[in-house]
Motif scaffolding. Structure first.
Motif, short mmCIF file in Angstrom:
data_model
loop_
_atom_site.label_atom_id
_atom_site.label_comp_id
_atom_site.label_asym_id
_atom_site.label_seq_id
_atom_site.Cartn_x
_atom_site.Cartn_y
_atom_site.Cartn_z
N ALA A 1 0.83 -1.21 0.00
CA ALA A 1 0.00 0.00 0.00
C ALA A 1 0.86 1.25 0.00
CB ALA A 1 -0.93 -0.01 1.21
N ALA A 2 2.01 1.20 0.70
CA ALA A 2 2.92 2.35 0.73
C ALA A 2 3.48 2.63 -0.66
CB ALA A 2 4.05 2.09 1.71
N ARG B 1 1.94 10.06 -5.18
CA ARG B 1 2.68 11.28 -4.84
C ARG B 1 3.69 11.62 -5.93
NH1 ARG B 1 5.22 9.47 0.51
NH2 ARG B 1 6.24 11.52 0.44
N TYR B 2 4.29 10.59 -6.49
CA TYR B 2 5.25 10.80 -7.59
C TYR B 2 4.56 11.43 -8.79
CZ TYR B 2 8.07 9.41 -11.65
OH TYR B 2 8.77 9.39 -12.82
N LEU B 3 3.39 10.90 -9.16
CA LEU B 3 2.65 11.46 -10.30
C LEU B 3 2.26 12.92 -10.04
CD1 LEU B 3 0.23 8.54 -11.29
CD2 LEU B 3 2.40 9.18 -12.37
N ALA B 4 1.83 13.18 -8.80
CA ALA B 4 1.40 14.54 -8.46
C ALA B 4 2.56 15.54 -8.56
CB ALA B 4 0.82 14.57 -7.05
N GLY B 5 3.77 15.07 -8.41
CA GLY B 5 4.93 15.95 -8.45
C GLY B 5 5.52 16.14 -9.82
N LEU B 6 4.98 15.44 -10.84
CA LEU B 6 5.52 15.55 -12.19
C LEU B 6 4.92 16.76 -12.92
CD1 LEU B 6 5.45 11.82 -13.40
CD2 LEU B 6 7.47 13.17 -12.73
N ASP B 7 5.69 17.31 -13.79
CA ASP B 7 5.21 18.38 -14.69
C ASP B 7 4.97 17.72 -16.05
OD1 ASP B 7 4.50 20.68 -15.94
OD2 ASP B 7 6.53 21.53 -16.00
N GLY B 8 3.77 17.19 -16.23
CA GLY B 8 3.49 16.40 -17.43
C GLY B 8 4.01 14.98 -17.25
N TYR B 9 3.98 14.21 -18.34
CA TYR B 9 4.40 12.81 -18.26
C TYR B 9 5.48 12.53 -19.31
CZ TYR B 9 0.15 12.22 -15.51
OH TYR B 9 -0.83 12.34 -14.55
N PRO B 10 6.75 12.75 -18.93
CA PRO B 10 7.82 12.42 -19.87
C PRO B 10 7.74 10.93 -20.25
CG PRO B 10 8.66 13.63 -17.98
CD PRO B 10 7.25 13.27 -17.66
N ILE C 1 12.22 9.99 -8.35
CA ILE C 1 11.03 9.91 -7.50
C ILE C 1 11.14 10.86 -6.32
CG2 ILE C 1 9.71 8.39 -5.97
CD1 ILE C 1 10.28 6.11 -7.91
N LEU C 2 12.31 10.88 -5.67
CA LEU C 2 12.49 11.75 -4.51
C LEU C 2 12.39 13.22 -4.90
CD1 LEU C 2 15.33 9.88 -2.58
CD2 LEU C 2 12.89 9.93 -2.06
N ASN C 3 12.92 13.57 -6.07
CA ASN C 3 12.82 14.96 -6.54
C ASN C 3 11.37 15.35 -6.77
OD1 ASN C 3 15.55 15.46 -6.46
ND2 ASN C 3 15.89 14.85 -8.60
N ALA C 4 10.59 14.43 -7.37
CA ALA C 4 9.18 14.73 -7.63
C ALA C 4 8.41 14.88 -6.33
CB ALA C 4 8.56 13.64 -8.49
N ILE C 5 8.67 13.99 -5.40
CA ILE C 5 7.97 14.06 -4.11
C ILE C 5 8.38 15.30 -3.33
CG2 ILE C 5 7.79 12.92 -1.85
CD1 ILE C 5 8.01 10.28 -3.32
N GLY C 6 9.62 15.72 -3.51
CA GLY C 6 10.13 16.87 -2.76
C GLY C 6 9.60 18.19 -3.26
N GLY D 1 6.95 21.23 -4.10
CA GLY D 1 5.82 21.72 -3.32
C GLY D 1 4.52 21.14 -3.79
N LYS D 2 4.46 20.80 -5.06
CA LYS D 2 3.24 20.26 -5.64
C LYS D 2 2.95 18.86 -5.16
CE LYS D 2 1.39 19.33 -10.27
NZ LYS D 2 1.71 19.33 -11.69
N ALA D 3 3.97 18.17 -4.70
CA ALA D 3 3.80 16.75 -4.43
C ALA D 3 3.13 16.46 -3.11
CB ALA D 3 5.16 16.06 -4.47
N GLU D 4 3.35 17.27 -2.13
CA GLU D 4 2.83 16.93 -0.81
C GLU D 4 1.32 17.09 -0.77
OE1 GLU D 4 6.44 15.83 0.30
OE2 GLU D 4 4.61 15.64 1.52
N GLN D 5 0.63 16.02 -0.38
CA GLN D 5 -0.83 16.01 -0.34
C GLN D 5 -1.31 16.07 1.10
OE1 GLN D 5 -2.63 16.02 -3.27
NE2 GLN D 5 -0.61 16.31 -4.16
#
Length: 578
Positions: free
Chosen positions: A501-502, A509-518, A567-572, A574-578
């Motif tokens: 589940a984690a 969270r990773y998807l939320a932190g992306l700017d589009g989908y490379p 992944i860590l960059n995307a989560i880090g 501001g957009k990523a934190e939910q």
């Protein structure tokens, strides 16, 4: 077979019956299996499971004897539908599934199963055999030497051909055409695929297409037995009597011990009314495939047509013993028994393993009568009325999608263990429509059945975690959906539900932190999946090494570190934190 009991005499001359345990029937089944009496062995194993339905040893014993009978798909349903949760499947189950997938000509699934077995149980009893199989699957010359492949086709082509044949056996000719046309495009000029496609066209009444395919095969291979069998049927439909007799003469002169050739020859001869000639070949085929339901049925029908009612009855007795819930075998056994007692013979019996049309109509009426009951009474009937239970399971084998959908929805409302097992089994039937399998998994989720759910989708065995992926956008590019499915599938048998589940939440969270989908593809998918597992394990305080993940996903340490960083960059952000 009557239940085995011992009797203990007590004071007063009374006799108290004592039910035998599941262990007793397991031992009896093993004895029968050791003496190659597989029909009795399977009957004993089923009786053991009726006493202890969750006993893993009994399930493995049943799956093993089904594999020995070449009933590979049924064996896999035991292994996959019965062991539903992480860590619950004994390691031997993966080896058994690998053997079944070899028999089903699904070599990619076989490779995965053998690899899983060697990873989970590196000192296991069957590791050497699993490694030998993996070597054969990697070396095409060795593959051709060990596994006889018709037309010397590749493992992938053989699997596609077998998958299409399943649809024909079930009477789903539209499904067969879809599968076999796609296979023909991928693997052109493979006679086995083309012959099955021609037969599917013919059964769907596309006569011109069917004849054209067969003519093309015979131009390449004038002595192709299956093409001549198909042409005999096509000429008969066109009322070309001389051409039919010419093809019959060729079929009767053919000398082959190939099971697929013999099967097509016997079906053709029976369709043309040549039952005496068909019987000789069917007896040979039955020696090769003594536990094949379709072959047994056609042999019994041939005997019935020739007036050998008692022999036909004995064959259906055998099928009933193999599967006590097989209502098709019960119907034909009753029909043969009645004929032996003097009842008039039925005509126009189907050669596919299904009851005649008038019986189908009668059964549908019976199901409709049941459906009129209040739901509580209907649910009670599901648990107590054997006739209703067998009718529901029989209806799932029909080609009518509407009837099957109604039965699946009904099973979802029952919500008990029995309904769950039927739904899990349906999702694992290779020739059932993908759309219905998707609905089946939704029904399982609504019942709160334990995940994962296994099913055949697009001819491939997949694991589905409905709740884990429910919040992921369905319009997500395929590469990103593959990241999550690869990660969850890989974690399935090693991590607990919290860790899995984690990983799912981490992916959101990773998807939320992306700017589009490379664009991601190929090895990038595996690297990001491995990175998800690595970070999720650390969040859950689960010990894992990067080297083990690299080996598991087939990637380099450099790629893993790079994916973790992404992944860590995307989560880090501001957009990523939910």
């Amino acid at each position: 077979m009557p239940e085995q009991r011992t009797q203990h005499r007590i004071r007063g001359g009374k006799v108290l019956p004592f039910e035998q345990t599941g262990e007793f029937f397991l031992r009896r089944g093993m004895f029968k299996q050791d003496h190659n009496n597989l029909v009795d062995a399977i009957a004993y194993y089923r009786r053991a499971l009726r006493r202890e339905p969750d006993n893993a040893e009994y399930k493995l014993a049943l799956a093993e004897v089904l594999t020995q009978m070449n009933r590979f798909e049924e064996s896999n349903r035991v292994l996959l539908a019965s062991f539903s949760g992480p860590g619950e499947r004994p390691s031997e189950g993966f080896f058994g599934m690998g053997c079944n997938f070899i028999g089903l000509q699904e070599y990619a699934n076989a490779r995965y199963s053998f690899e899983r077995y060697t990873v989970i149980d590196p000192e296991g009893e069957f590791v050497d055999e699993a490694l030998d199989m993996l070597d054969a699957l990697e070396d095409e010359e060795l593959f051709q030497e060990i596994f006889y492949a018709r037309d010397k086709i590749s493992p992938e082509a053989a699997g596609a051909a077998a998958f299409g044949k399943d649809y024909i056996e079930r009477g789903d000719y539209r499904g067969a055409i879809t599968v076999l046309e796609e296979a023909s495009g991928r693997f052109p000029n493979v006679s086995y695929i083309e012959n099955n496609l021609a037969l599917a066209y013919f059964c769907a009444r596309k006569f011109d297409k069917a004849t054209e395919r067969v003519r093309e095969i015979l131009q390449r291979d004038p002595n192709n037995i299956q093409a001549h069998c198909n042409l005999a049927l096509f000429c008969n439909a066109a009322k070309e009597k001389e051409a039919v007799q010419k093809e019959i003469a060729f079929i009767l002169s053919a000398n082959t011990d190939d099971a697929d050739d013999l099967n097509r020859m016997t079906v053709t001869l029976m369709e043309l009314g040549q039952h005496e000639d068909a019987l000789k070949l069917l007896k040979r085929l039955f020696q090769l495939l003594p536990y094949d339901v379709g072959v047994t049925h056609r042999l019994a029908i041939c005997l019935y047509e020739l007036g050998e009612f008692k022999q036909a009855t004995a064959l259906y007795d055998r099928l009933c013993k193999l599967d006590p819930e097989d209502s098709v075998a019960r119907f034909y056994r009753g029909m043969c028994f009645a004929a032996a007692a003097g009842a008039p013979k039925r005509k126009g019996l189907p050669l596919t393993y299904q009851v005649p049309y008038d019986e189908i109509v009668q059964r549908i009426h019976q199901l409709n009568d049941y459906a009129k009951l209040p739901h509580e009474k209907l649910k009670a009937a599901w648990g107590a009325d054997e006739r209703f239970g067998t009718l529901v399971q029989w209806a799932l084998e029909l080609s009518d999608v509407g009837v099957k959908r109604a039965m699946l929805n009904l099973l979802g409302t029952f919500g008990d263990t029995k309904a769950e097992q039927v739904l899990r089994g349906f999702a694992l039937m290779r020739a059932q429509p993908d759309e219905l399998k998707n609905e089946t998994m939704i029904q399982l989720e609504r019942m709160h059945a334990k995940e994962p759910y296994y099913g055949y989708m697009g001819g491939q065995l997949v694991k589905s975690r409905v709740r884990s992926v429910a919040s992921i956008d369905r319009d997500l590019p395929k590469g990103y959906r593959d990241i999550l499915s690869t990660c969850l599938s890989s974690m399935e048998d090693e991590r607990d539900e919290t860790c899995i589940a984690a990983a799912s939440k981490l992916f959101e969270r990773y998807l939320a932190g992306l700017d589009g989908y490379p664009q991601v593809r190929g090895v990038q998918v595996f690297a990001l999946a491995a990175a998800l597992e690595c970070i999720a394990c650390r969040e859950c305080d689960v010990r894992v090494t990067k080297s083990s993940l690299c080996s598991k996903y087939g990637i380099s340490l450099l790629r893993l570190n790079n994916a973790i960083g992404k992944i860590l960059n995307a989560i880090g952000s501001g957009k990523a934190e939910q």
